[in-house]
Enzyme design. Sequence first.
Site, PDB file in Angstrom:
ATOM      1  N   ASP A  95     -31.993 -36.025  92.950  1.00 22.27           N
ATOM      2  CA  ASP A  95     -32.106 -37.133  92.004  1.00 22.27           C
ATOM      3  C   ASP A  95     -31.367 -38.385  92.471  1.00 22.27           C
ATOM      4  OD1 ASP A  95     -33.391 -35.258  90.472  1.00 22.27           O
ATOM      5  OD2 ASP A  95     -32.236 -35.635  88.662  1.00 22.27           O
TER       6      ASP A  95
ATOM      7  N   HIS B 204     -32.224 -45.689  84.904  1.00 22.40           N
ATOM      8  CA  HIS B 204     -31.413 -44.519  84.558  1.00 22.40           C
ATOM      9  C   HIS B 204     -30.588 -44.747  83.285  1.00 22.40           C
ATOM     10  CE1 HIS B 204     -28.945 -40.920  85.163  1.00 22.40           C
ATOM     11  NE2 HIS B 204     -29.768 -40.586  86.148  1.00 22.40           N
TER      12      HIS B 204
ATOM     13  N   HIS C 169     -28.323 -34.174  94.223  1.00 27.92           N
ATOM     14  CA  HIS C 169     -28.448 -35.632  94.223  1.00 27.92           C
ATOM     15  C   HIS C 169     -28.392 -36.199  95.638  1.00 27.92           C
ATOM     16  CE1 HIS C 169     -27.229 -34.622  90.136  1.00 27.92           C
ATOM     17  NE2 HIS C 169     -27.741 -35.780  89.765  1.00 27.92           N
TER      18      HIS C 169
END
Length: 337
Positions: free
Chosen positions: A158, A212, A305
Amino acid sequence: MHRNARCRPAHPIRPARPARPAAGRSRLVAGCIAVAAVLGLSACSTASGALQPTSAAATPGSASEQQPTGTAATTIEPAPGSDAPAPDTATGSRPAAPPAAAKPHAPSAPTASTASTPTASTPSAPGTPAAPPAQSGKPTKVIGSTASGGRTVALTFDDGPGPATGQILDLLAQYHVKATFCEIGQNAAANPALVKRVVAEGHRLCDHSVHHPQPFEKLSHDKAVYEIGAAHDMIVKAGGPGTEVSWFRAPGGGFDADNEHIAAGLGMSSLGWSVDPRDWSRPGVPAIVSTVQHQLKPGDVILMHDGGGDRSQTVAALKQLLPWLVAQGYTFDLPAA
């Protein structure tokens, strides 16, 4: 006898000219106007009969020729995001993001910056379906398992693309692994070469919103439409012709029926996870590795991530996890669709 001389006036006296009838004056004015039109002059003055020059013709840029003005479209100045749930305002700590099968966490009250409706919307790309109407309720179809099941695992990354993306792609290539990259729209737009590399090397793409914002499930419908739809378009544009975005992952796991329905309208499934080593918090390489090894079950989706901050611990942990997964008999798969 003298003859009387005839008296002659010093100046001949002419009879007075009769007054010009009104009809004749009207004809004079009409003729004046006709002459003015031919010569490009203004109408006669009814008082003096003088011709007045017309005003200058409008020139480009003059008030009469100016186009209407409006506010120019503004570009979004995105800020890097992390995939962590929003921090608690009292303690500053961050709660763990829920896996897909778990009930979504109870978010804190939305702030004006995340819950407000955007003042302007980015136009959808040609062929993009119209935004669906708002929905309410809990999500029902968030994916947290691999496509084929069995002793498989799906790796997802991510918040990229970012500085660590290239290193992660190198490691995945070394072990012939295909993964899913959940990208933030603004980061994809800023790093199109990395998006193209992800696609060229056979990995898959996932929409992770434009900015986000969190708590994502508290956004207004219009804001959620923008965050999901515009990010989708940014990722497709960065990846180039033929780029597909198969999933949507809500920041912080903030799914609800509305954003799930919006994603489905764009052809994307809602992607959760089932293993979260919390690598975004940089707990140390041993902690990341240990969490994956203890939580992992066949068919799980691992959340990691490649953006949102320093991801050196994630890269180092992946160097240990990839050979361990192979040694444990796992094969690598994509999330279910």
